[in-house]
Design an enzyme around this catalytic site. Structure first.
Site, PDB file in Angstrom:
ATOM      1  N   ASP A 169     -12.747   2.261  26.966  1.00 44.02           N
ATOM      2  CA  ASP A 169     -13.101   2.792  25.647  1.00 44.02           C
ATOM      3  C   ASP A 169     -13.159   4.311  25.652  1.00 44.02           C
ATOM      4  O   ASP A 169     -12.792   4.962  24.675  1.00 44.02           O
ATOM      5  CB  ASP A 169     -14.441   2.211  25.201  1.00 44.02           C
ATOM      6  CG  ASP A 169     -14.730   2.495  23.742  1.00 44.02           C
ATOM      7  OD1 ASP A 169     -13.799   2.388  22.923  1.00 44.02           O
ATOM      8  OD2 ASP A 169     -15.880   2.826  23.410  1.00 44.02           O
ATOM      9  N   ASP A 170     -13.620   4.902  26.748  1.00 39.70           N
ATOM     10  CA  ASP A 170     -13.734   6.355  26.815  1.00 39.70           C
ATOM     11  C   ASP A 170     -12.362   7.022  26.795  1.00 39.70           C
ATOM     12  O   ASP A 170     -12.195   8.099  26.223  1.00 39.70           O
ATOM     13  CB  ASP A 170     -14.483   6.771  28.088  1.00 39.70           C
ATOM     14  CG  ASP A 170     -15.848   6.114  28.179  1.00 39.70           C
ATOM     15  OD1 ASP A 170     -16.661   6.343  27.280  1.00 39.70           O
ATOM     16  OD2 ASP A 170     -16.079   5.358  29.129  1.00 39.70           O
TER      17      ASP A 170
ATOM     18  N   GLU B  50     -16.530   0.987  30.766  1.00 40.76           N
ATOM     19  CA  GLU B  50     -17.354   1.885  29.953  1.00 40.76           C
ATOM     20  C   GLU B  50     -18.117   2.868  30.835  1.00 40.76           C
ATOM     21  O   GLU B  50     -18.812   2.468  31.774  1.00 40.76           O
ATOM     22  CB  GLU B  50     -18.351   1.061  29.127  1.00 40.76           C
ATOM     23  CG  GLU B  50     -19.003   1.849  28.020  1.00 40.76           C
ATOM     24  CD  GLU B  50     -18.053   2.208  26.905  1.00 40.76           C
ATOM     25  OE1 GLU B  50     -18.185   3.316  26.356  1.00 40.76           O
ATOM     26  OE2 GLU B  50     -17.163   1.393  26.575  1.00 40.76           O
ATOM     27  N   ASP B  51     -17.978   4.146  30.547  1.00 40.23           N
ATOM     28  CA  ASP B  51     -18.767   5.212  31.172  1.00 40.23           C
ATOM     29  C   ASP B  51     -18.646   5.262  32.693  1.00 40.23           C
ATOM     30  O   ASP B  51     -19.637   5.452  33.405  1.00 40.23           O
ATOM     31  CB  ASP B  51     -20.240   5.105  30.740  1.00 40.23           C
ATOM     32  CG  ASP B  51     -20.435   5.568  29.306  1.00 40.23           C
ATOM     33  OD1 ASP B  51     -19.480   6.132  28.743  1.00 40.23           O
ATOM     34  OD2 ASP B  51     -21.513   5.369  28.745  1.00 40.23           O
TER      35      ASP B  51
ATOM     36  N   TYR C 241     -26.861   2.282  18.888  1.00 40.46           N
ATOM     37  CA  TYR C 241     -25.724   2.894  19.578  1.00 40.46           C
ATOM     38  C   TYR C 241     -26.021   4.380  19.701  1.00 40.46           C
ATOM     39  O   TYR C 241     -27.178   4.793  19.682  1.00 40.46           O
ATOM     40  CB  TYR C 241     -24.448   2.589  18.773  1.00 40.46           C
ATOM     41  CG  TYR C 241     -23.151   2.909  19.461  1.00 40.46           C
ATOM     42  CD1 TYR C 241     -22.918   2.573  20.785  1.00 40.46           C
ATOM     43  CD2 TYR C 241     -22.129   3.530  18.747  1.00 40.46           C
ATOM     44  CE1 TYR C 241     -21.707   2.860  21.397  1.00 40.46           C
ATOM     45  CE2 TYR C 241     -20.911   3.820  19.352  1.00 40.46           C
ATOM     46  CZ  TYR C 241     -20.715   3.484  20.676  1.00 40.46           C
ATOM     47  OH  TYR C 241     -19.510   3.765  21.276  1.00 40.46           O
TER      48      TYR C 241
ATOM     49  N   LYS D 186     -22.845  -1.829  23.238  1.00 35.70           N
ATOM     50  CA  LYS D 186     -21.451  -2.032  22.853  1.00 35.70           C
ATOM     51  C   LYS D 186     -21.198  -3.466  22.389  1.00 35.70           C
ATOM     52  O   LYS D 186     -20.500  -3.707  21.397  1.00 35.70           O
ATOM     53  CB  LYS D 186     -20.531  -1.717  24.038  1.00 35.70           C
ATOM     54  CG  LYS D 186     -20.429  -0.251  24.383  1.00 35.70           C
ATOM     55  CD  LYS D 186     -19.443   0.470  23.480  1.00 35.70           C
ATOM     56  CE  LYS D 186     -19.258   1.912  23.916  1.00 35.70           C
ATOM     57  NZ  LYS D 186     -18.285   2.651  23.108  1.00 35.70           N
TER      58      LYS D 186
ATOM     59  N   ARG E  31     -21.370   7.941  34.493  1.00 38.91           N
ATOM     60  CA  ARG E  31     -21.170   8.991  33.495  1.00 38.91           C
ATOM     61  C   ARG E  31     -21.575   8.460  32.120  1.00 38.91           C
ATOM     62  O   ARG E  31     -20.744   8.177  31.273  1.00 38.91           O
ATOM     63  CB  ARG E  31     -19.711   9.438  33.467  1.00 38.91           C
ATOM     64  CG  ARG E  31     -19.460  10.693  32.630  1.00 38.91           C
ATOM     65  CD  ARG E  31     -18.045  10.747  32.104  1.00 38.91           C
ATOM     66  NE  ARG E  31     -17.709   9.635  31.239  1.00 38.91           N
ATOM     67  CZ  ARG E  31     -18.016   9.583  29.948  1.00 38.91           C
ATOM     68  NH1 ARG E  31     -18.698  10.553  29.384  1.00 38.91           N
ATOM     69  NH2 ARG E  31     -17.659   8.539  29.214  1.00 38.91           N
TER      70      ARG E  31
END
Length: 544
Positions: A309-310, A286-287, A143, A214, A196
């Site tokens: 999650d961010d 995610e991202d 991770y 993840k 991102r």
């Protein structure tokens, strides 16, 4: 149903197939659990369970069932393995010891990452056993921060499919693409469009390393079985010129699609996911870049079981750290003054102005939170100003990877004369200041999302409610002891993460039942014990 070993004995190997038998298993596979893994979250558990798998050389090539040198003499005789393995038989524990020794020989973190990924592709249970037993050492490898470098070089290290790639070329065929994935009983999807990635920017198709990482943690830390996890990358192009010019880039060589073209592909994906996997499939965004992340969460939050999650995971884990701080320092969050650096699109060359401003105004923040994605923006002046205003300044440097952290643990402790309560997004080593050794807290989303996911799945939740995030934060903070705090920790040690995840899952599930969003009825009497029973075990099975 049969439960004792005598009645659970199944027929011996027949027609080149092996029977996998575990008469002691208290949680077991449902009818679609093709790999016979722990699936207590399924509607119809069966005990004992059995499943046919290929024998001989094919068995050694199957990462779901391969045990390497841990195959017993009887198994080698029964399943055409004699001669295909060296004569020594060793335990899974010794295999873990050997693999850990081998990984420690590598000096470069990316080499350790690749060794772990190689193990996952050869022997899945050994991979998870190794990760679970050594989570504090190996978490930074699989991770953040190492996964960031892996994404940057994903095109060079890519070897075999680890998830599903959906590109603009697949428009109109997304459902077909999803059905190409061999596992059918999916419970959680982590999806990115790669725009991102951590603090590294637009990595396009190379962002696949994030969903893969993840979901490894969903299994290791939250106990979701591997076959129920699906990493997905949505490839709409990239604006990264370096990647577009890279001969090893594995994604679409075009500028990012935006507007209607982007929205239509995402909508087709979200529709296909629910059509293929049902109402209770958890989708973790995610991202995604800010301009898409908030829009997607708002658009699909009322129609799908979605979680960013961010946005939400970070908020929950930071809130947990702040609740912990208040518990031991006294006071309440309502009494604090928060100063944030970083609002997505904000400029970052303002650290000196912040220091000047907070030293002159009546604002006087008690808590400083950095989410800027820009390293070293909490300068000496900023930290000293915080320390002059507060006996115990609380400083969260949350940006990932380590190079992007607003300040290091050493800087926070040194510039505050050892008075800072510090937490970061990426891990930092313990730091000695004066007579004290401080263990920096890590406000790592991995504390939250695995337990949150388990709670949603085991309750059969159909939507994510903000109260569930609050419940997760409070459950995490509740695991912090005075001994932890005395060492400078705002979070409990990661070595206890499965226990922590079980408590988080129990509180999230309880909230789902309370809000009427759960579909697995009736609710278990003891949600913590039930959560623990639901967790996937990487222990080897016996083949007969």
């Amino acid at each position: 149903m049969a439960t004792d070993e005598s009645t659970a004995t199944l027929k011996e190997m027949r027609d080149g197939y092996a029977e996998v038998v575990d008469p002691k298993s208290g949680v077991s596979g449902g009818v679609q659990d093709v790999y016979g893994e722990d699936t207590a979250t399924e509607d119809q558990p069966v005990t004992p369970w059995s499943v046919s798998v290929a024998s001989g050389y094919s068995l050694l090539r199957d990462p779901h069932h391969n045990k390497g040198l841990a195959f017993s003499e009887k198994e080698r005789n029964s399943h055409y393995l004699r001669g295909l393995l060296p004569p020594t038989v060793i335990s899974q524990e010794l295999q873990v010891k050997k693999m850990l020794h081998n990984i420690r020989q590598y000096q470069v973190p990316l080499q350790k990452y690749m060794a772990m990924m190689d193990l996952q592709e050869r022997n899945q249970k050994l991979f998870y056993k190794l990760l679970i037993d050594n989570v504090e050492e190996l978490l930074p490898i699989v991770y953040t921060p190492t996964v960031g470098e892996a994404c940057q070089k994903y095109g060079s290290i890519y070897s075999r499919p680890q998830g599903v790639f959906i590109s603009l070329k697949d428009k109109g065929k997304v459902l077909e693409v999803l059905r190409n994935w061999p596992e059918k009983n999916i419970q959680v999807i982590v999806v990115t469009d790669g725009e991102r990635i951590l603090g590294l920017g637009d990595l396009g198709c190379h962002g696949m390393g994030i969903p893969v990482g993840k979901l490894s943690l969903y299994t290791a830390l939250g106990g979701i079985r591997p076959s129920a996890c699906l990493p997905v990358t949505i490839d709409v192009g990239t604006n990264n010129e370096k990647l577009l010019d890279d001969e090893f880039y594995i994604g679409l060589r075009q500028k990012r699609a935006i507007g209607q073209e982007y929205a239509e592909l995402l909508h087709e994906f979200m529709t296909a996911v629910k059509q293929n996997y049902g109402e209770r499939i958890l989708i973790q965004f995610e991202d995604f870049a800010n301009h898409n992340a908030f829009d997607l969460l708002e658009k699909y939050g009322t129609t799908h079981l979605v979680f960013n999650d961010d946005i939400q995971g970070t908020a929950s884990v930071v809130l947990a750290g702040l609740i912990s701080a208040m518990k031991f320092l006294g006071g309440s969050l309502a009494d604090q003054r928060f100063l944030f650096l970083g609002a997505g699109e904000a400029g970052t060359g303002i650290a000196e102005l912040i220091a000047l401003e907070i030293s002159k105004q009546a604002i006087k923040p008690t808590i400083l939170i950095g989410t800027s994605g820009q390293g070293r923006t909490f300068t000496k002046e900023v930290v000293e100003a915080m320390a002059s205003l507060n006996e115990k300044p609380i400083i969260f440097s949350l940006s990932n990877p380590t190079s992007q952290s607003e300040c290091t643990a050493e800087e926070a402790y040194t510039w505050s004369q050892g008075r800072a309560i510090f937490a970061s997004g990426s891990p930092f080593d313990p730091f000695e200041y004066g007579d004290n050794v401080f263990v920096p807290g890590q406000a790592n989303n991995a504390y939250i999302f695995p337990g949150l996911g388990l709670g949603l799945i085991m309750s059969g939740a159909i939507r994510v409610h903000d109260d569930m995030l609050l419940a997760a934060a409070e459950a995490l903070a509740g695991q912090v002891t005075q001994e932890n705090f005395d060492k400078g920790l705002l979070y409990p040690p990661f070595k206890n993460i499965r226990k922590i995840s079980a408590h988080i899952a129990a509180e999230v599930a309880a909230k789902a039942y309370e809000l009427g969003l759960a579909t697995r009825l009736p609710p278990p009497k003891d949600l913590v014990k039930y959560a623990e029973s639901c967790m996937y075990s990487p222990a080897y099975r016996t083949y007969r």
